[in-house]
Design a protein around this motif. Sequence first.
Motif, PDB file in Angstrom:
ATOM      1  N   LEU A   1       1.434  -1.022   9.491  1.00 22.68           N
ATOM      2  CA  LEU A   1       0.757  -2.304   9.712  1.00 22.68           C
ATOM      3  C   LEU A   1       0.821  -3.177   8.458  1.00 22.68           C
ATOM      4  CD1 LEU A   1      -1.186  -4.341  10.981  1.00 22.68           C
ATOM      5  CD2 LEU A   1      -2.992  -2.642  10.873  1.00 22.68           C
ATOM      6  N   ASP A   2       0.872  -2.547   7.296  1.00 18.53           N
ATOM      7  CA  ASP A   2       0.923  -3.294   6.032  1.00 18.53           C
ATOM      8  C   ASP A   2       2.343  -3.791   5.714  1.00 18.53           C
ATOM      9  OD1 ASP A   2      -0.393  -4.197   3.573  1.00 18.53           O
ATOM     10  OD2 ASP A   2       0.790  -2.652   2.556  1.00 18.53           O
TER      11      ASP A   2
ATOM     12  N   VAL B   1      -1.635   9.526  -2.500  1.00 20.71           N
ATOM     13  CA  VAL B   1      -2.331  10.067  -1.325  1.00 20.71           C
ATOM     14  C   VAL B   1      -1.634  11.314  -0.788  1.00 20.71           C
ATOM     15  CG1 VAL B   1      -3.145   9.569   1.007  1.00 20.71           C
ATOM     16  CG2 VAL B   1      -3.196   7.762  -0.744  1.00 20.71           C
TER      17      VAL B   1
ATOM     18  N   TRP C   1       1.259   3.551  -3.155  1.00 22.06           N
ATOM     19  CA  TRP C   1       0.075   4.365  -3.429  1.00 22.06           C
ATOM     20  C   TRP C   1       0.045   5.581  -2.503  1.00 22.06           C
ATOM     21  CZ3 TRP C   1      -3.173   4.812  -7.275  1.00 22.06           C
ATOM     22  CH2 TRP C   1      -4.419   5.396  -7.073  1.00 22.06           C
TER      23      TRP C   1
ATOM     24  N   LEU D   1       0.819  -1.210   0.000  1.00 20.45           N
ATOM     25  CA  LEU D   1       0.000   0.000   0.000  1.00 20.45           C
ATOM     26  C   LEU D   1       0.860   1.270   0.000  1.00 20.45           C
ATOM     27  CD1 LEU D   1      -2.682  -1.119   2.632  1.00 20.45           C
ATOM     28  CD2 LEU D   1      -2.885  -1.178   0.136  1.00 20.45           C
TER      29      LEU D   1
ATOM     30  N   PRO E   1     -11.149   5.649  12.077  1.00 23.37           N
ATOM     31  CA  PRO E   1     -10.415   4.396  11.904  1.00 23.37           C
ATOM     32  C   PRO E   1     -11.090   3.230  12.623  1.00 23.37           C
ATOM     33  CG  PRO E   1      -9.284   5.829  13.450  1.00 23.37           C
ATOM     34  CD  PRO E   1     -10.383   6.645  12.850  1.00 23.37           C
TER      35      PRO E   1
ATOM     36  N   SER F   1      -2.895  -6.244   5.443  1.00 23.94           N
ATOM     37  CA  SER F   1      -3.397  -5.282   4.460  1.00 23.94           C
ATOM     38  C   SER F   1      -4.853  -4.908   4.755  1.00 23.94           C
ATOM     39  CB  SER F   1      -3.276  -5.880   3.065  1.00 23.94           C
ATOM     40  OG  SER F   1      -3.966  -5.122   2.107  1.00 23.94           O
TER      41      SER F   1
ATOM     42  N   ASN G   1      -3.399   8.225  10.463  1.00 22.80           N
ATOM     43  CA  ASN G   1      -3.914   6.865  10.276  1.00 22.80           C
ATOM     44  C   ASN G   1      -3.313   6.194   9.039  1.00 22.80           C
ATOM     45  OD1 ASN G   1      -5.482   6.986  12.601  1.00 22.80           O
ATOM     46  ND2 ASN G   1      -7.199   7.924  11.527  1.00 22.80           N
ATOM     47  N   SER G   2      -3.119   6.962   7.976  1.00 19.92           N
ATOM     48  CA  SER G   2      -2.527   6.421   6.751  1.00 19.92           C
ATOM     49  C   SER G   2      -1.098   5.945   7.017  1.00 19.92           C
ATOM     50  CB  SER G   2      -2.541   7.506   5.671  1.00 19.92           C
ATOM     51  OG  SER G   2      -1.758   7.136   4.563  1.00 19.92           O
TER      52      SER G   2
ATOM     53  N   LEU H   1      -7.700   0.683   9.413  1.00 20.40           N
ATOM     54  CA  LEU H   1      -7.068   1.782  10.157  1.00 20.40           C
ATOM     55  C   LEU H   1      -7.039   3.052   9.326  1.00 20.40           C
ATOM     56  CD1 LEU H   1      -5.260   3.158  12.256  1.00 20.40           C
ATOM     57  CD2 LEU H   1      -3.428   1.595  11.648  1.00 20.40           C
ATOM     58  N   ASP H   2      -6.970   2.914   8.008  1.00 25.99           N
ATOM     59  CA  ASP H   2      -6.934   4.071   7.106  1.00 25.99           C
ATOM     60  C   ASP H   2      -8.326   4.668   6.876  1.00 25.99           C
ATOM     61  OD1 ASP H   2      -5.437   5.800   5.274  1.00 25.99           O
ATOM     62  OD2 ASP H   2      -6.502   4.755   3.665  1.00 25.99           O
ATOM     63  N   SER H   3      -9.340   4.100   7.504  1.00 24.28           N
ATOM     64  CA  SER H   3     -10.707   4.598   7.342  1.00 24.28           C
ATOM     65  C   SER H   3     -10.974   5.763   8.304  1.00 24.28           C
ATOM     66  CB  SER H   3     -11.711   3.473   7.627  1.00 24.28           C
ATOM     67  OG  SER H   3     -11.422   2.340   6.830  1.00 24.28           O
TER      68      SER H   3
ATOM     69  N   ARG I   1      -2.695  15.429  -0.534  1.00 24.65           N
ATOM     70  CA  ARG I   1      -2.925  15.891   0.832  1.00 24.65           C
ATOM     71  C   ARG I   1      -1.984  17.050   1.193  1.00 24.65           C
ATOM     72  NH1 ARG I   1      -3.283  10.683   4.275  1.00 24.65           N
ATOM     73  NH2 ARG I   1      -5.421  10.481   3.506  1.00 24.65           N
TER      74      ARG I   1
ATOM     75  N   HIS J   1      -6.392  -5.114   7.722  1.00 25.18           N
ATOM     76  CA  HIS J   1      -6.463  -4.292   8.936  1.00 25.18           C
ATOM     77  C   HIS J   1      -5.867  -2.905   8.694  1.00 25.18           C
ATOM     78  CE1 HIS J   1      -8.250  -7.307  11.504  1.00 25.18           C
ATOM     79  NE2 HIS J   1      -7.496  -8.190  10.883  1.00 25.18           N
ATOM     80  N   ALA J   2      -4.945  -2.813   7.740  1.00 25.68           N
ATOM     81  CA  ALA J   2      -4.379  -1.498   7.396  1.00 25.68           C
ATOM     82  C   ALA J   2      -5.435  -0.596   6.762  1.00 25.68           C
ATOM     83  CB  ALA J   2      -3.183  -1.666   6.457  1.00 25.68           C
ATOM     84  N   VAL J   3      -6.241  -1.118   5.849  1.00 25.49           N
ATOM     85  CA  VAL J   3      -7.269  -0.255   5.241  1.00 25.49           C
ATOM     86  C   VAL J   3      -8.377   0.061   6.255  1.00 25.49           C
ATOM     87  CG1 VAL J   3      -6.745  -0.889   2.853  1.00 25.49           C
ATOM     88  CG2 VAL J   3      -8.573  -2.113   4.076  1.00 25.49           C
TER      89      VAL J   3
ATOM     90  N   ASP K   1      -8.257   6.076   1.551  1.00 24.36           N
ATOM     91  CA  ASP K   1      -7.536   6.398   0.315  1.00 24.36           C
ATOM     92  C   ASP K   1      -6.704   5.219  -0.172  1.00 24.36           C
ATOM     93  OD1 ASP K   1      -8.132   9.281  -0.059  1.00 24.36           O
ATOM     94  OD2 ASP K   1      -7.254   9.415   1.936  1.00 24.36           O
ATOM     95  N   LEU K   2      -6.277   4.372   0.762  1.00 17.61           N
ATOM     96  CA  LEU K   2      -5.441   3.227   0.377  1.00 17.61           C
ATOM     97  C   LEU K   2      -6.270   2.066  -0.164  1.00 17.61           C
ATOM     98  CD1 LEU K   2      -3.025   3.235   3.476  1.00 17.61           C
ATOM     99  CD2 LEU K   2      -2.598   4.202   1.202  1.00 17.61           C
TER     100      LEU K   2
ATOM    101  N   ALA L   1      -1.230   2.876   9.003  1.00 16.97           N
ATOM    102  CA  ALA L   1      -1.741   1.797   8.141  1.00 16.97           C
ATOM    103  C   ALA L   1      -0.614   1.180   7.317  1.00 16.97           C
ATOM    104  CB  ALA L   1      -2.851   2.322   7.228  1.00 16.97           C
TER     105      ALA L   1
ATOM    106  N   ARG M   1      -5.665  -1.261  -2.784  1.00 13.86           N
ATOM    107  CA  ARG M   1      -5.775  -2.650  -2.321  1.00 13.86           C
ATOM    108  C   ARG M   1      -6.630  -3.477  -3.274  1.00 13.86           C
ATOM    109  NH1 ARG M   1      -6.087  -6.854   1.259  1.00 13.86           N
ATOM    110  NH2 ARG M   1      -8.160  -7.754   1.481  1.00 13.86           N
TER     111      ARG M   1
END
Lengths: 388, 388
Positions: A265-266, A229, A224, A221, B270, B259, A258-259, B265-267, A233, B261-263, B220-221, A262, B225
């Motif tokens: 974590l990825d 992103v 990207w 990720l 989150p 991946s 958070n990104s 967290l990216d929400s 931003r 759980h990363a998206v 955004d990620l 993320a 994905r």
Amino acid sequence: MTVYTASATAPVNIATLKYWGKRDKSLNLPTNSSISVTLSQNDLRTLTSVAASEDFKEDKLWLNGKLESLESERTKACLADLRSLRQELESKDSSIPKLSQFGLHIVSENNFPTAAGLASSAAGFAALVVSIAKLYQLPQNMSEISKIARKGSGSACRSLFGGYVAWEMGQETNGEDSKAVEVAPLSHWPNMKAAILVVSDDKKDTPSTSGMQTTVATSDLFQWRIKEVVPKRFDEMKESILRKDFATFGDLTMKDSNSFHAVCLDSTPPIFYLNDTSKKIIKLIHELNKREGKIIAAYTFDAGPNAVIYYEQENELKVLGLIYKYFNKVNGWEKLDTKTLDTSSDIQADPELYKGVSKIILTEVGQGPQDSTESLINDKGLPKAVAN
Amino acid sequence: MTVYTASATAPVNIATLKYWGKRDKSLNLPTNSSISVTLSQNDLRTLTSVAASEDFKEDKLWLNGKLESLESERTKACLADLRSLRQELESKDSSIPKLSQFGLHIVSENNFPTAAGLASSAAGFAALVVSIAKLYQLPQNMSEISKIARKGSGSACRSLFGGYVAWEMGQETNGEDSKAVEVAPLSHWPNMKAAILVVSDDKKDTPSTSGMQTTVATSDLFQWRIKEVVPKRFDEMKESILRKDFATFGDLTMKDSNSFHAVCLDSTPPIFYLNDTSKKIIKLIHELNKREGKIIAAYTFDAGPNAVIYYEQENELKVLGLIYKYFNKVNGWEKLDTKTLDTSSDIQADPELYKGVSKIILTEVGQGPQDSTESLINDKGLPKAVAN
């Protein structure tokens, strides 16, 4: 014995658009541009005094009262660059002392405990570079000097300015266009406040340099994030600062924190900096903003579990009121008249949440590096007081 | 009074390539294809008995001994589809009973406690759809039937097969090509084992449907994905299964869990499903693989903190030995002779880690839905035993 001295202070900065990923490790060139808010030196700063003398046989560094090694490649790179700029001056004007050839004594102290777990390397390298630049009477502007600080610690380059600062990633392979610039001075948006919740943690965090390398090498990720992103931003956040639009600034700040976590974590193996306490603080802030119907507080987390919460002065009673409600048992409230805070919020959180936080630091946006009349060095070029 | 009955069991499946994101909420059409391993029904399964009779005025459902509402749109969509297929048969052959017009009584039970926090909706909808398809004597194959189960709960479609299963996302807007297919049967790679660590948590998880909607709308990620990361991984994972290449399968499984759980967290806000216990389990598995010099165990986490750890039978003594070392105080080891386990590992972890885990379930890859001779329904079409 002639000893030339100079002293300067430099601030801590906390990124709102995160630096994560190096495209060149030795030059500290980033994979993306970043933005930060410089914090007040009343609360967090490094004071560095430097001395140069023909009689100093070698460079020496005392950090918070302790003699430290100067063997790190990063520190050596900073000193070499500064000496090279000084040498240029000396070659043009033979009347000035040949400081570039003298040994350097560097004495540096933070006004905050290292134990707080706050990354002090940014303020440290900024103060180091600025104090030597002052000693050497270098004519370069702060953006130019920031490139030297960057080699010490990437994010240090952003501590060369006050207020709102961008680190432009640049494109050159030699890093000559990778530097800090001012987005807006403190005076443009002076009512930005910050509350730092120092979160206790039992584990040792992944050091940021190795963490970045892992993310760059393994996260699918990540590409990207840096290509799509962050660039978008970056522009949006700069605009939100110029418009003093806290709702947008806060939204982007939280999204980017958070990104960043993320993509950590990825990574393989995954890197975790947020712990359960961090997550509960995140939920608390989202709930506060939801109840208010707009974003009045924004969290951001660096490579560790500590929360930095930005808000505007006008919302202090509400924002700190909620934080006080859950963290009043924690040290750090002394500077505030907590009776005035609005603790009426009925937002629910774990009543034992405060146990995960060791300290709160209440601060605000601040100035860039300052000349200091206070010196840590005596007329022999040695630390005035050595704690141990 | 004539009562027609049928019974079937269906398994739980745990995705190794995660389903996260719907492109159509009412049809449960996903934004990406996914892959899962079907788990043994000896340990985890739903048994469903259904009865149809002209005398039943309405559809009724008893779940784990309790009369439940059948008002959910999802259940209604499944029943409507099944009746429509039955009606086709009835219109072609007037000699068969008009079951499509009869009320349905459905009695369903899990062989594992709901309290375990394991998503039972996949097994539940699979057993519901398969038992009614059997009652209705529908000629459709499992992939066709899986499209109906999908409308009940997306991941339920994958519980229509044993072994290794793919849910092909499809392209059609009506979902007619969004169905489960077998990647490989149980017999192809029968030595795949799974240990489920049921992690205790004080907070209520974000329900997966609303969590998915948040991610699709705000991360955004996420677009990267689903467009780039998952399609490539889908092919690679299928190949690794066909080659029985555990190192690759495990690597991809862990990467995809992270991946996903990363998206989350990216929400915004989150979404966190992993807690500090989950993270410590993740570190334990990476450390085990590192010491072994190859991947012999792979974790995956669904929309909650429970860890599912896949490994091959040949590595059981080592993998379970390490898990036993830290979780021997937890219930669930009874089926194993733990004395044979290799607990000699010196991998360090929090000695109180077991406190975050309430139960361990030791299981393995298993068969798809099975006809059952056991019936939960009596000859009047009512539950044989009602617990409350």
